[in-house]
Design a protein around this motif. Structure first.
Motif, PDB file in Angstrom:
ATOM      1  N   LYS A 520       0.810  -1.222   0.000  1.00  0.00           N
ATOM      2  CA  LYS A 520       0.000   0.000   0.000  1.00  0.00           C
ATOM      3  C   LYS A 520       0.844   1.273   0.000  1.00  0.00           C
ATOM      4  O   LYS A 520       0.310   2.373   0.007  1.00  0.00           O
ATOM      5  N   HIS A 521       2.175   1.117  -0.032  1.00  0.00           N
ATOM      6  CA  HIS A 521       3.054   2.281   0.036  1.00  0.00           C
ATOM      7  C   HIS A 521       3.886   2.471  -1.236  1.00  0.00           C
ATOM      8  O   HIS A 521       4.086   1.548  -2.017  1.00  0.00           O
ATOM      9  N   GLN A 522       4.366   3.691  -1.367  1.00  0.00           N
ATOM     10  CA  GLN A 522       5.371   3.979  -2.393  1.00  0.00           C
ATOM     11  C   GLN A 522       6.719   3.515  -1.858  1.00  0.00           C
ATOM     12  O   GLN A 522       7.389   4.219  -1.108  1.00  0.00           O
ATOM     13  N   VAL A 523       7.113   2.307  -2.228  1.00  0.00           N
ATOM     14  CA  VAL A 523       8.413   1.767  -1.833  1.00  0.00           C
ATOM     15  C   VAL A 523       8.781   0.677  -2.829  1.00  0.00           C
ATOM     16  O   VAL A 523       7.935  -0.117  -3.242  1.00  0.00           O
ATOM     17  N   LEU A 524      10.035   0.648  -3.242  1.00  0.00           N
ATOM     18  CA  LEU A 524      10.498  -0.314  -4.222  1.00  0.00           C
ATOM     19  C   LEU A 524      11.511  -1.269  -3.605  1.00  0.00           C
ATOM     20  O   LEU A 524      12.350  -0.858  -2.799  1.00  0.00           O
ATOM     21  N   LYS A 525      11.429  -2.509  -4.007  1.00  0.00           N
ATOM     22  CA  LYS A 525      12.431  -3.490  -3.618  1.00  0.00           C
ATOM     23  C   LYS A 525      13.685  -3.353  -4.478  1.00  0.00           C
ATOM     24  O   LYS A 525      14.795  -3.536  -4.014  1.00  0.00           O
ATOM     25  N   GLN A 542      14.297  12.809 -19.242  1.00  0.00           N
ATOM     26  CA  GLN A 542      13.248  12.016 -18.613  1.00  0.00           C
ATOM     27  C   GLN A 542      13.846  10.960 -17.682  1.00  0.00           C
ATOM     28  O   GLN A 542      13.351  10.727 -16.575  1.00  0.00           O
ATOM     29  N   ILE A 543      14.921  10.329 -18.126  1.00  0.00           N
ATOM     30  CA  ILE A 543      15.597   9.344 -17.276  1.00  0.00           C
ATOM     31  C   ILE A 543      16.038  10.004 -15.972  1.00  0.00           C
ATOM     32  O   ILE A 543      15.881   9.429 -14.885  1.00  0.00           O
ATOM     33  N   ALA A 544      16.573  11.207 -16.069  1.00  0.00           N
ATOM     34  CA  ALA A 544      17.059  11.912 -14.880  1.00  0.00           C
ATOM     35  C   ALA A 544      15.922  12.191 -13.899  1.00  0.00           C
ATOM     36  O   ALA A 544      16.068  11.997 -12.680  1.00  0.00           O
ATOM     37  N   ARG A 545      14.788  12.661 -14.418  1.00  0.00           N
ATOM     38  CA  ARG A 545      13.649  12.947 -13.528  1.00  0.00           C
ATOM     39  C   ARG A 545      13.160  11.666 -12.852  1.00  0.00           C
ATOM     40  O   ARG A 545      12.877  11.650 -11.652  1.00  0.00           O
ATOM     41  N   ASP A 546      13.051  10.593 -13.632  1.00  0.00           N
ATOM     42  CA  ASP A 546      12.578   9.328 -13.075  1.00  0.00           C
ATOM     43  C   ASP A 546      13.574   8.760 -12.061  1.00  0.00           C
ATOM     44  O   ASP A 546      13.182   8.229 -11.011  1.00  0.00           O
ATOM     45  N   PHE A 547      14.844   8.858 -12.356  1.00  0.00           N
ATOM     46  CA  PHE A 547      15.885   8.383 -11.449  1.00  0.00           C
ATOM     47  C   PHE A 547      15.794   9.113 -10.108  1.00  0.00           C
ATOM     48  O   PHE A 547      15.818   8.494  -9.042  1.00  0.00           O
ATOM     49  N   ASP A 548      15.659  10.422 -10.175  1.00  0.00           N
ATOM     50  CA  ASP A 548      15.616  11.226  -8.946  1.00  0.00           C
ATOM     51  C   ASP A 548      14.347  10.972  -8.139  1.00  0.00           C
ATOM     52  O   ASP A 548      14.338  11.175  -6.916  1.00  0.00           O
ATOM     53  N   GLU A 551      14.720   6.442  -7.178  1.00  0.00           N
ATOM     54  CA  GLU A 551      15.852   5.906  -6.403  1.00  0.00           C
ATOM     55  C   GLU A 551      15.697   6.138  -4.902  1.00  0.00           C
ATOM     56  O   GLU A 551      15.939   5.212  -4.110  1.00  0.00           O
ATOM     57  N   PRO A 552      15.262   7.331  -4.448  1.00  0.00           N
ATOM     58  CA  PRO A 552      15.085   7.517  -2.999  1.00  0.00           C
ATOM     59  C   PRO A 552      14.005   6.621  -2.394  1.00  0.00           C
ATOM     60  O   PRO A 552      13.980   6.419  -1.179  1.00  0.00           O
ATOM     61  N   LEU A 553      13.115   6.084  -3.231  1.00  0.00           N
ATOM     62  CA  LEU A 553      12.048   5.207  -2.761  1.00  0.00           C
ATOM     63  C   LEU A 553      12.453   3.734  -2.813  1.00  0.00           C
ATOM     64  O   LEU A 553      11.657   2.860  -2.472  1.00  0.00           O
ATOM     65  N   THR A 554      13.679   3.461  -3.235  1.00  0.00           N
ATOM     66  CA  THR A 554      14.134   2.087  -3.442  1.00  0.00           C
ATOM     67  C   THR A 554      14.978   1.612  -2.265  1.00  0.00           C
ATOM     68  O   THR A 554      15.968   2.256  -1.903  1.00  0.00           O
ATOM     69  N   THR A 555      14.587   0.480  -1.684  1.00  0.00           N
ATOM     70  CA  THR A 555      15.316  -0.075  -0.539  1.00  0.00           C
ATOM     71  C   THR A 555      16.573  -0.821  -0.970  1.00  0.00           C
ATOM     72  O   THR A 555      17.466  -1.037  -0.161  1.00  0.00           O
ATOM     73  N   HIS A 556      16.617  -1.256  -2.224  1.00  0.00           N
ATOM     74  CA  HIS A 556      17.690  -2.142  -2.718  1.00  0.00           C
ATOM     75  C   HIS A 556      17.748  -3.416  -1.884  1.00  0.00           C
ATOM     76  O   HIS A 556      18.824  -3.987  -1.680  1.00  0.00           O
ATOM     77  N   ASP A 557      16.573  -3.859  -1.401  1.00  0.00           N
ATOM     78  CA  ASP A 557      16.517  -5.100  -0.643  1.00  0.00           C
ATOM     79  C   ASP A 557      16.888  -6.301  -1.509  1.00  0.00           C
ATOM     80  O   ASP A 557      17.280  -7.341  -0.993  1.00  0.00           O
ATOM     81  N   SER A 558      16.724  -6.162  -2.811  1.00  0.00           N
ATOM     82  CA  SER A 558      17.148  -7.212  -3.735  1.00  0.00           C
ATOM     83  C   SER A 558      18.567  -6.942  -4.197  1.00  0.00           C
ATOM     84  O   SER A 558      18.939  -5.801  -4.509  1.00  0.00           O
ATOM     85  N   SER A 559      19.360  -8.006  -4.297  1.00  0.00           N
ATOM     86  CA  SER A 559      20.735  -7.865  -4.788  1.00  0.00           C
ATOM     87  C   SER A 559      20.775  -7.483  -6.259  1.00  0.00           C
ATOM     88  O   SER A 559      21.829  -7.121  -6.780  1.00  0.00           O
ATOM     89  N   ILE A 564      21.899  -2.054 -11.489  1.00  0.00           N
ATOM     90  CA  ILE A 564      21.095  -1.396 -12.527  1.00  0.00           C
ATOM     91  C   ILE A 564      21.071   0.110 -12.318  1.00  0.00           C
ATOM     92  O   ILE A 564      21.253   0.886 -13.269  1.00  0.00           O
ATOM     93  N   TYR A 565      20.861   0.539 -11.089  1.00  0.00           N
ATOM     94  CA  TYR A 565      20.915   1.979 -10.821  1.00  0.00           C
ATOM     95  C   TYR A 565      22.296   2.528 -11.173  1.00  0.00           C
ATOM     96  O   TYR A 565      22.428   3.671 -11.613  1.00  0.00           O
ATOM     97  N   GLY A 566      23.326   1.728 -10.991  1.00  0.00           N
ATOM     98  CA  GLY A 566      24.672   2.165 -11.339  1.00  0.00           C
ATOM     99  C   GLY A 566      24.846   2.373 -12.828  1.00  0.00           C
ATOM    100  O   GLY A 566      25.453   3.357 -13.264  1.00  0.00           O
ATOM    101  N   VAL A 567      24.329   1.448 -13.636  1.00  0.00           N
ATOM    102  CA  VAL A 567      24.423   1.595 -15.097  1.00  0.00           C
ATOM    103  C   VAL A 567      23.712   2.862 -15.547  1.00  0.00           C
ATOM    104  O   VAL A 567      24.226   3.627 -16.369  1.00  0.00           O
ATOM    105  N   VAL A 568      22.520   3.094 -15.000  1.00  0.00           N
ATOM    106  CA  VAL A 568      21.749   4.277 -15.409  1.00  0.00           C
ATOM    107  C   VAL A 568      22.413   5.557 -14.902  1.00  0.00           C
ATOM    108  O   VAL A 568      22.402   6.586 -15.590  1.00  0.00           O
ATOM    109  N   ALA A 569      23.019   5.502 -13.721  1.00  0.00           N
ATOM    110  CA  ALA A 569      23.774   6.665 -13.238  1.00  0.00           C
ATOM    111  C   ALA A 569      24.916   6.992 -14.196  1.00  0.00           C
ATOM    112  O   ALA A 569      25.212   8.166 -14.455  1.00  0.00           O
TER     113      ALA A 569
END
Length: 660
Positions: A520-525, A542-548, A551-559, A564-569
């Motif tokens: 029920k929340h805005q949070v990404l695995k 557009q990629i920059a806006r979406d990244f910003d 990414e702050p909503l992503t826990t990176h709970d998955s390995s 992937i965030y690194g490649v896009v960065a």
């Protein structure tokens, strides 16, 4: 510092089980954990045979039509490393010293242990071992036992030992006990429920003799496991020479040289080493989520292979890539049966499986991840683009067409366009949503590919028109006010997760919060929309806006996430952030960042670290057989040297920071 030698000093968590995983050896068929030679309570020895599993019924409190019916669990077969030892009838020892050196350049593990009795009698145990890549039925060992400070009677017994069944105490849905009581008939072993069998040919050693101080007892052993009853009889020395030659060839076409960070250099070689070791090669096995190094995820195959692992193999070892893709071809009938069972046309591949049947008991984060169809098609398309092997694609085109048919039946045309509802994207903290961006983009690409292939082969021309039309009209959600790509129709309307008041020990969220609380929340695995941006051309703004936003909503709970965030960065030119994400991916298991390397390697992340270097820092892409690169090197790395094979031609590429 030898960047091809991994020792205990190179790893952050030196617990027994972590060492067993990190120094495990495999050859695509067999995997052997680097367990202690004299058993310890905390040790988890084991050997795994790729695609050999036991099955048992899934018991639901409340069942429903179409739920997965059976578990499939890779079986922990034997302990092939333990030794029974006594000195003058004393068999209790204290481990007083241990050194482990994995020679990744040669594919050989060398270990030394000092064991001492309570009387102070010390024996040195040296072990050299490898899983043979020349004969994939073999695990080979060379053993030296030296009496350091005593003369006396030494008794040695070394033979294969069955793994006894056990149950883990901690709750973790990612790991399940893998030990099974097999039915033995001579040298044949059978799993009672799955009916799968294998054969063994094991050396054993039993000897009792008087040894003088300084004397060494030496012997070799070959343990062979195969689905066939016939065995060859190679020598240890022959297999060792072949092993060294095979790994020399592997590094010649797959090595990545990093100038600027020695720890990362060793980390990336460690990752490539394990990728080479655990990939199935027979068309009937694939790549387990934890490789062949541990019991995590029950030895199942996921989308990890297509999206995280296959790029490495496609660009460096296309024959292994073809074998992994052939596995999908061989289980296509199971995917067709699954789609029919759920009431849809075409084929739907299982989310997690070994034999092709769905084994995920939790469908919101399992079967609902229908993007796996498009992931597989994407990998076939990439293979064709890079290798030029159109014959393989043409021969197996029905896989592309059958999975495309599923999209037309599962999705529908609305006033907004072609929509796909009730799906779960890569972000498993958001489930059963409409128009997940990643799913829709991947399905769109899949349908375009199917239409082009059908047109070329002059097949299914009427359907091809529908495929193309549906791709053209695919609905892509976009929030005009925020100027953000919508992860799905509902995500932007949800309440953000309270990160500020979530303690570190409450991550990963999936182990501490009910799915309803998370959903029920805005949070990404893990990366979802951003993964699609890595794969497809999108305006950089557009990629920059979406990244910003995401990414702050992503826990990176998955390995699977940080790489992937690194490649896009890198794509965004944010080299400092890209380097931080890449570094965490490159040494994730060496430093045990996820806290569960004891369950097995994080194979997809290892593939992700290759993506971080090659797709990210080097900006590699291929169109019409032509290679292009974009220099995104961070300041910490002076140069990057690597080899790719494009349409059968090996090319060595160098990215130099001085030429940015």
């Amino acid at each position: 510092m030898n960047d091809f030698i991994l020792t205990l000093e190179d790893i952050g968590n030196r617990s027994v089980q972590n060492i067993e995983t990190l120094f495990a050896q495999a050859n695509g068929a067999l995997g052997v954990r680097a367990s202690l030679p004299i058993k310890a309570k905390e040790s988890t020895p084991g050997i795994f045979l790729n695609a050999f599993y036991e099955s048992h019924d899934i018991v639901y409190g409340e069942n429903a039509y179409g739920y997965a019916k059976q578990h499939q669990t890779m079986v922990n077969l034997f302990d092939l490393r333990s030794i029974e030892l006594s000195i003058d009838d004393v068999s209790e020892f204290l481990l007083v010293d241990q050194s482990v050196a994995l020679d990744m350049k040669k594919g050989i593990l060398k270990e030394t242990y000092l064991y001492q009795t309570k009387e102070g009698k010390t024996i040195e145990y040296r072990l050299e071992s490898f899983t043979s890549h020349f004969d994939r039925t073999v695990y080979a060992q060379k053993i030296d036992l030296k009496a350091l400070n005593f003369s006396g009677e030494v008794e040695v017994s070394k033979k294969a030992q069955k793994i006894s069944t056990k149950q883990g105490e901690d709750f973790d849905p990612r790991i399940k006990d893998a030990s099974v009581e097999l039915i033995q008939t001579g040298n044949k072993y059978t799993a009672p429920n799955s009916g799968l069998s294998f054969y063994t040919h094991f050396d054993s050693y039993d000897k009792k003799q008087y040894v003088e101080e300084g004397q060494t007892l030496s012997f070799t052993q070959l343990y062979q496991i195969s689905r066939e009853a016939e065995f060859t009889s190679p020598s240890y020395e022959e297999l060792e020479a072949k092993q060294i030659a095979i790994f020399a060839d592997f590094w010649a076409i797959s090595d990545i040289e990093i100038d600027g960070d020695r720890h990362l250099q060793k980390g990336i070689r460690f990752n490539l080493y394990h990728l080479f070791n655990s990939a199935g090669r027979d068309g009937h096995s694939n790549f387990c989520a934890k490789g062949l190094t541990g019991e995590g995820y029950e030895g199942h195959y996921f989308w990890d292979t297509e999206m995280y692992l296959l790029p490495f193999f496609i660009y460096t070892q296309p024959e292994i890539a073809k074998s992994l893709l052939s596995y999908r071809v061989n289980i296509l009938p199971k995917a067709q049966a699954r789609a029919k069972e759920l009431g849809f046309k075409g084929a739907l591949f299982a989310w997690r499986t070994i034999n092709g049947e769905e084994t995920s008991a939790y469908y919101p984060a399992g079967t609902a991840q229908v993007h796996i169809n498009a992931d597989i098609a994407f990998a076939f398309e990439l293979y064709e683009k890079v290798t030029g092997d159109t014959a393989f694609i043409d021969e197996n085109c029905e896989l592309i067409f059958e999975t495309a048919r599923f999209w037309l039946d599962y999705g529908f045309m609305s006033k907004r366009g072609f929509e796909i509802h009730e799906v779960t994207g890569p972000d498993e903290y958001t489930a059963l949503v409409n128009n997940n961006y990643y799913t829709n983009k991947m399905a769109q690409n899949h349908l375009y590919y199917a239409a082009r292939l059908a047109k070329k082969l002059k097949k299914y021309e009427k359907e091809a028109v529908e495929w193309f039309d549906s791709a053209e009209k695919m609905y892509i959600g976009f929030d005009q006010a925020l100027q953000i790509t919508q992860q799905d129709d509902s995500f932007l309307m949800k309440e953000p997760w309270d990160f500020e008041h979530t303690p570190k020990d409450r991550y990963p969220l999936l182990l501490h919060f009910h799915p309803m609380k998370i959903y029920k929340h805005q949070v990404l695995k893990q990366a979802d929309t951003i993964l699609a941006h890595m794969l497809f051309d999108t305006p950089i703004e557009q990629i920059a806006r979406d990244f910003d936003f995401y990414e702050p909503l992503t826990t990176h709970d998955s390995s699977l996430s940080k790489a992937i965030y690194g490649v896009v960065a890198s794509k965004l030119g944010r080299s400092e952030l890209a380097y931080r994400f890449f570094k965490e991916a490159a040494i994730m298991d060496l430093e045990d960042f996820q806290g569960n390397a004891s369950h097995g390697i994080h194979a997809a992340n290892m593939g992700g670290s290759w993506l971080g270097l090659i797709y990210g820092f080097a900006g590699l892409s291929v169109e019409n057989g032509e290679v292009t690169t974009k220099n995104h090197l961070p300041k910490e790395i002076k140069s990057l040297k690597f080899t790719v094979t494009i349409r059968g031609v090996k090319q060595q590429l160098v990215i130099d920071s001085y030429k940015k």
